[in-house]
Design a protein around this motif. Structure first.
Motif, mmCIF file in Angstrom:
data_model
loop_
_atom_site.group_PDB
_atom_site.id
_atom_site.type_symbol
_atom_site.label_atom_id
_atom_site.label_comp_id
_atom_site.label_asym_id
_atom_site.label_seq_id
_atom_site.Cartn_x
_atom_site.Cartn_y
_atom_site.Cartn_z
ATOM 1 N N ASN A 166 30.290 -30.049 -9.101
ATOM 2 C CA ASN A 166 30.230 -28.918 -10.502
ATOM 3 C C ASN A 166 31.180 -29.232 -11.235
ATOM 4 O O ASN A 166 31.360 -28.765 -12.595
ATOM 5 C CB ASN A 166 30.686 -27.771 -9.735
ATOM 6 C CG ASN A 166 28.941 -27.450 -8.550
ATOM 7 O OD1 ASN A 166 28.195 -26.962 -9.862
ATOM 8 N ND2 ASN A 166 28.785 -27.630 -7.612
ATOM 9 N N THR A 167 32.562 -29.283 -10.613
ATOM 10 C CA THR A 167 34.038 -29.133 -12.368
ATOM 11 C C THR A 167 34.563 -30.467 -11.584
ATOM 12 O O THR A 167 34.271 -30.754 -10.076
ATOM 13 C CB THR A 167 34.349 -28.247 -12.181
ATOM 14 O OG1 THR A 167 35.147 -27.687 -10.634
ATOM 15 C CG2 THR A 167 33.908 -27.120 -12.383
ATOM 16 N N ALA A 205 25.347 -22.667 -16.578
ATOM 17 C CA ALA A 205 26.599 -23.986 -16.967
ATOM 18 C C ALA A 205 27.296 -23.616 -16.657
ATOM 19 O O ALA A 205 27.932 -23.744 -15.787
ATOM 20 C CB ALA A 205 27.265 -23.861 -18.377
ATOM 21 N N CYS A 207 26.541 -26.088 -12.851
ATOM 22 C CA CYS A 207 26.084 -25.961 -11.757
ATOM 23 C C CYS A 207 25.413 -27.516 -12.033
ATOM 24 O O CYS A 207 24.911 -28.011 -12.719
ATOM 25 C CB CYS A 207 24.708 -25.511 -11.747
ATOM 26 S SG CYS A 207 23.681 -25.746 -10.604
ATOM 27 N N THR A 208 25.558 -27.697 -10.850
ATOM 28 C CA THR A 208 25.421 -29.930 -10.477
ATOM 29 C C THR A 208 24.049 -29.747 -10.843
ATOM 30 O O THR A 208 23.365 -30.442 -11.390
ATOM 31 C CB THR A 208 25.530 -30.066 -9.186
ATOM 32 O OG1 THR A 208 27.191 -29.968 -8.927
ATOM 33 C CG2 THR A 208 25.105 -31.610 -8.724
ATOM 34 N N ARG A 210 21.595 -28.035 -12.494
ATOM 35 C CA ARG A 210 21.089 -28.178 -13.412
ATOM 36 C C ARG A 210 21.497 -29.236 -14.698
ATOM 37 O O ARG A 210 21.073 -29.848 -15.713
ATOM 38 C CB ARG A 210 22.389 -26.965 -14.490
ATOM 39 C CG ARG A 210 22.670 -26.272 -16.076
ATOM 40 C CD ARG A 210 23.359 -25.711 -16.130
ATOM 41 N NE ARG A 210 22.542 -25.116 -17.554
ATOM 42 C CZ ARG A 210 22.185 -23.617 -18.692
ATOM 43 N NH1 ARG A 210 21.741 -23.693 -18.045
ATOM 44 N NH2 ARG A 210 22.238 -24.226 -19.840
ATOM 45 N N ASN A 211 23.233 -29.444 -14.013
ATOM 46 C CA ASN A 211 23.258 -30.920 -14.957
ATOM 47 C C ASN A 211 22.458 -32.446 -14.622
ATOM 48 O O ASN A 211 22.044 -33.053 -15.199
ATOM 49 C CB ASN A 211 25.235 -30.929 -14.096
ATOM 50 C CG ASN A 211 25.828 -30.025 -15.028
ATOM 51 O OD1 ASN A 211 25.390 -29.204 -16.333
ATOM 52 N ND2 ASN A 211 27.385 -30.284 -14.166
ATOM 53 N N LYS A 215 20.490 -33.948 -18.016
ATOM 54 C CA LYS A 215 20.733 -35.496 -18.013
ATOM 55 C C LYS A 215 19.385 -36.033 -17.913
ATOM 56 O O LYS A 215 19.022 -36.915 -18.524
ATOM 57 C CB LYS A 215 21.279 -36.214 -16.953
ATOM 58 C CG LYS A 215 21.849 -37.227 -17.639
ATOM 59 C CD LYS A 215 23.195 -37.633 -16.706
ATOM 60 C CE LYS A 215 23.499 -39.222 -16.567
ATOM 61 N NZ LYS A 215 24.792 -39.546 -15.267
ATOM 62 N N TYR A 273 22.384 -35.215 -4.948
ATOM 63 C CA TYR A 273 23.518 -33.982 -4.678
ATOM 64 C C TYR A 273 23.962 -34.367 -2.996
ATOM 65 O O TYR A 273 23.555 -33.964 -2.391
ATOM 66 C CB TYR A 273 23.189 -32.835 -5.143
ATOM 67 C CG TYR A 273 22.601 -32.226 -4.527
ATOM 68 C CD1 TYR A 273 23.012 -31.164 -3.883
ATOM 69 C CD2 TYR A 273 21.181 -32.069 -4.239
ATOM 70 C CE1 TYR A 273 22.863 -30.152 -2.812
ATOM 71 C CE2 TYR A 273 20.738 -30.863 -3.289
ATOM 72 C CZ TYR A 273 21.585 -29.991 -2.687
ATOM 73 O OH TYR A 273 21.286 -28.745 -2.101
#
Length: 302
Positions: A166-167, A205, A207-208, A210-211, A215, A273
């Motif tokens: 996530n970050t 924004a 969230c894994t 979402r990313n 992508k 994930y």
């Protein structure tokens, strides 16, 4: 005159026999395996020793418990009744022994987890922990993975179970405890996946999922629009069930009326994930014990 006699009552022995725990364990093993031989391997005794135990048990209760057939044994109606009691008595015995022999942990442990993880494992984890350590209070916080990481660093949580990636805050920390596939999901028989631009339901924004979804869509040059956002899995599922959008979802969470969507709709693969477990430095034994239950529960999802 004819004198009235009081109704007769059953004569109850002054002292009822006690059921031996080991014999009950043998009885349950035979009932569940359907075989004296298989049960003997489980309890590390010979089939003849088990046969003697069951004979004494039947004599004690005055009931026939098993019907012995050529290739298996079956419970009689009385045996079915005893099986229910036997399982409960063995469970109660286990809890009583655990209470005195395991470390007597107390205090409070604070657990933080994201919504998708918590809904799947928390009931079992909390029940198991409460049975072995009833004196320990568990405070649970459900929220975004990024928020859980910040609260752990602030000393507000002892243990977090989050989605990795996530970050950058969780990089190099904790332990990867579960990996699973992320897939596209939508309503069974729905039309949302056939619309252009593709309506997508996502978390906010950071969230894994979402990313990974954005992508993947960008790399495949899929025309899409973010139609709905929700921080909870139930919110994203609601949009899919209403056939208003598709969403990235863990494969094991896709259940009717939802279904997995794939190449037939031109949707690109999302990949896997990971779920990360991070403990606060200096956390006490209570945290270590709860962490073990969490890991066991996540491994059971496979």
């Amino acid at each position: 005159m004819t004198s009235l006699q009081p109704p007769s009552t059953p004569v109850v022995p002054a002292s009822l026999p006690l059921l031996d725990t080991e014999v009950l364990r043998t009885f349950v093993a035979i009932a569940e395996s359907g075989s004296f031989t298989r049960a003997a391997a489980q309890v590390f005794r010979t089939p003849s020793a088990l046969s003697m135990q069951i004979k004494r048990l039947e004599e004690t209760l005055g009931k026939t418990l098993f019907l012995r057939e050529a290739r298996q044994v079956r419970l009689t109606p009385d045996g079915e009744v005893l099986l229910s009691y036997g399982r409960r008595l063995l469970k109660l015995n286990e809890e009583a022994v655990t209470q005195f022999l395991l470390p007597s942990l107390c205090g409070t442990v604070r657990l933080g987890t994201s919504d998708d993880i918590g809904t799947r494992i928390l009931p079992g984890v909390l029940a198991q922990f409460a049975r072995s350590h009833p004196a320990t209070q568990v405070d649970v916080v459900i929220g975004r993975s990024i928020d859980m990481t910040e609260r752990l660093d602030a000393g507000e949580l002892d243990l977090i179970v989050i989605t990795a990636g996530n970050t950058g805050q969780e990089e190099g920390r904790g332990k990867i405890v579960h990996t699973e596939a992320l897939v596209w999901a939508g309503r069974e028989g729905g039309i949302a996946a056939m619309k252009t631009p593709l309506p997508v339901s996502l978390a906010n924004a950071g969230c894994t999922w979402r990313n990974m979804a954005l992508k993947s869509l960008d790399q495949a040059a899929v025309d899409y629009r973010i139609a709905y956002t929700s921080e909870s899995c139930s919110g994203q599922a609601a949009a899919m069930i209403a056939d208003l959008a598709v969403a990235p979802f863990p494969a094991c969470m896709v259940k009717p009326p939802l279904r997995k969507l794939g190449k037939e709709y031109g949707l690109p693969p999302l990949g896997d994930y990971q779920i990360l477990l991070v403990q606060r430095q200096g956390a006490e034994d209570t945290c270590n014990t709860l962490a073990g239950h969490v890991i066991d529960a996540l491994q059971g999802l496979r």
